[in-house]
Design a protein around this motif. Structure first.
Motif, mmCIF file in Angstrom:
data_model
loop_
_atom_site.group_PDB
_atom_site.id
_atom_site.type_symbol
_atom_site.label_atom_id
_atom_site.label_comp_id
_atom_site.label_asym_id
_atom_site.label_seq_id
_atom_site.Cartn_x
_atom_site.Cartn_y
_atom_site.Cartn_z
ATOM 1 N N ASP A 144 0.791 -1.229 0.000
ATOM 2 C CA ASP A 144 0.000 0.000 0.000
ATOM 3 C C ASP A 144 0.821 1.274 0.000
ATOM 4 O O ASP A 144 0.240 2.366 -0.008
ATOM 5 N N GLY A 145 2.138 1.154 0.021
ATOM 6 C CA GLY A 145 2.964 2.370 -0.004
ATOM 7 C C GLY A 145 4.007 2.337 1.081
ATOM 8 O O GLY A 145 4.664 1.316 1.305
ATOM 9 N N LYS A 149 1.692 4.022 5.851
ATOM 10 C CA LYS A 149 0.381 3.821 5.225
ATOM 11 C C LYS A 149 -0.004 2.341 5.189
ATOM 12 O O LYS A 149 -1.121 1.971 5.522
ATOM 13 N N HIS A 150 0.928 1.502 4.766
ATOM 14 C CA HIS A 150 0.642 0.072 4.635
ATOM 15 C C HIS A 150 0.134 -0.505 5.957
ATOM 16 O O HIS A 150 -0.855 -1.252 5.990
ATOM 17 N N ASN A 151 0.791 -0.150 7.041
ATOM 18 C CA ASN A 151 0.478 -0.765 8.334
ATOM 19 C C ASN A 151 -0.756 -0.178 9.015
ATOM 20 O O ASN A 151 -1.165 -0.664 10.075
ATOM 21 N N ILE A 194 -1.088 9.442 0.738
ATOM 22 C CA ILE A 194 -1.131 9.010 -0.662
ATOM 23 C C ILE A 194 0.118 9.438 -1.410
ATOM 24 O O ILE A 194 0.785 8.638 -2.064
ATOM 25 N N LYS A 195 0.458 10.721 -1.336
ATOM 26 C CA LYS A 195 1.603 11.222 -2.100
ATOM 27 C C LYS A 195 2.880 10.480 -1.725
ATOM 28 O O LYS A 195 3.595 9.964 -2.598
ATOM 29 N N GLU A 196 3.179 10.417 -0.448
ATOM 30 C CA GLU A 196 4.426 9.785 -0.027
ATOM 31 C C GLU A 196 4.442 8.305 -0.381
ATOM 32 O O GLU A 196 5.506 7.738 -0.653
ATOM 33 N N GLN A 230 -3.974 15.842 -1.771
ATOM 34 C CA GLN A 230 -2.914 14.855 -1.931
ATOM 35 C C GLN A 230 -2.637 14.562 -3.407
ATOM 36 O O GLN A 230 -1.488 14.448 -3.829
ATOM 37 N N LEU A 231 -3.694 14.447 -4.210
ATOM 38 C CA LEU A 231 -3.518 14.148 -5.630
ATOM 39 C C LEU A 231 -2.872 15.312 -6.375
ATOM 40 O O LEU A 231 -2.089 15.088 -7.312
#
Length: 407
Positions: A144-145, A149-151, A194-196, A230-231
């Motif tokens: 997920d990145g 974020k993933h965790n 999202i960005k990172e 973020q986008l």
């Protein structure tokens, strides 16, 4: 397929639009308990036997006249499918042998597909399967990145994050499937990252990032504002650092996203439910995995047949006549940014007030509109840069033109 899978800077999905998708639910077990997972009924009891899988393959291949698509994707899912890699290997061998013996029109026009959490990707059994089937195999590892974020969502049943156990296998995976993509899911809690996360995935060497919001009604007030921010920040980073030349993020994959509907163009159903086929451990057929019991919160499963009696055409017919008009509220048909707004047929059914598949869920409405605004920003900024460099025409000539296609 969705527009998230259409790569403006990459290659089109394999056999786009002409493949039959057949999904085996080989297990309902998984090492993880992802917070956003739509599989609400995961368990370690329901495992597909080889005999059930064999009968499903026999029915499909023996009824060649019912499945006229020129190619096929044999998809294996869970839970976590690679928990059952030995079973998948045995099923795959049987499929290949039977197609060869029958001189089936899918022989050498097939692909095996798996989406995995990646935890046991480096195991001997998985690597044996990869080596044996590589030329007809696509594997997607979900990461997920960033670790942060993933965790947030992709956790073990005891609450531990899974990032470290997944990221260690990314180099091996990319060495075997260098043109592959990952699958990233956005929920309310992880919007700020999202960005990172896309930046991090690019840095890992993943050039195709398919990323989408969950369809379920999980969104809070203001999520769309933060999402758009973020986008836009991600768009700035991609364009200013020239990542658009070799990398792709599906949030910006369609230049003309968010136009009013053309009544003469696209009234078809977004989702492919009914044109796909899923089979579970009991040998039941479904129009899509999302209509199996373990995918549904409240509703009863929709079974369209089984390996003994075959597919019941009368039960399948409602799915085959679905289109945009018959299930969308008027506000969606009149929406000024309607094009590219996706839906999931299973979520439509699960969220509907009655047991109907003709009621479109609209929980992602504000998120879609935010994506449209950010997408417009991305393409306007990119074209300004290309024009200043005098290479816009060259860029447009070499970039594959795409329209969104359906799941």
């Amino acid at each position: 397929m969705t527009d998230n899978e259409l790569k403006s800077g990459g290659t089109k999905p394999w056999k786009e639009g002409v493949s039959k998708s057949v999904t085996f639910i080989v297990t309902k077990d998984c090492q993880l308990a992802c917070k956003y997972c739509y599989l609400v009924g995961k368990n370690n009891q329901e495992r597909m036997s080889f005999e059930i899988a064999k009968k499903a393959v026999d029915y499909i291949l023996d009824n060649e006249q019912m499945f006229e698509e020129e190619s096929v994707i044999w998809d294996f899912i869970g839970g976590e499918p690679l928990i059952e890699v030995e079973l998948i290997d045995r099923i795959s061998d049987y499929i290949k042998l039977k197609m060869y013996e029958m001189n089936h029109h899918w022989f050498d026009a097939y692909r095996f597909n798996l989406t995995t959490n990646g935890i046991n990707y480096n195991s001997k059994a998985v690597q044996k399967y990869v080596e044996k089937n590589h030329d007809h195999l696509n594997i997607v590892i979900t990461i997920d990145g960033t670790e942060r974020k993933h965790n947030i969502n992709r956790i073990y049943k005891d609450g531990r994050g899974s990032y470290q156990d997944v990221v260690k296998n990314i180099p091996l995976w990319l060495s075997q499937f260098p043109q592959t993509s990952t699958k990233v899911t956005i929920s309310s809690a992880d919007i700020p990252y999202i960005k990172e996360s896309v930046m991090h995935l690019y840095e890992l060497g993943i050039k195709e990032v398919n990323i989408n919001c969950v369809f379920e009604d999980v969104w809070n007030d203001g999520d769309d504002v933060l999402f758009e921010q973020q986008l836009i920040e991600l768009a700035d980073w991609i364009i200013e650092n020239d990542y658009y030349l070799e990398y792709n993020c599906s949030f910006y994959d369609w230049e003309h996203l968010g136009k009013p509907l053309d009544p003469n163009f696209n009234n078809q159903n977004w989702c492919g439910a009914g044109r796909m086929l899923s089979v579970d451990a009991a040998g039941n057929f479904y129009p899509c995995t999302r209509f199996a019991k373990y995918s549904l919160r409240e509703k009863s499963p929709i079974i369209i047949g089984n390996i003994h009696d075959g597919i019941n055409a009368n039960l399948l017919r409602p799915f085959l006549i679905l289109d945009r008009t018959t299930q969308s509220p008027q506000k969606c048909l009149d929406c000024e940014v309607a094009s590219g707004c996706a839906w999931c047929q299973g979520e439509n059914y699960d969220a509907a007030a009655t047991d109907t598949i003709y009621e479109r869920a609209t929980a992602i409405c504000l998120m879609h509109k935010a994506r449209v605004r950010a997408n417009n920003y991305y393409w306007n900024k990119l074209y300004r840069k290309l024009e200043l460099k005098g290479i816009r025409e060259e860029f447009e000539a070499n970039r594959p033109k795409s329209n969104p296609i359906n799941c």
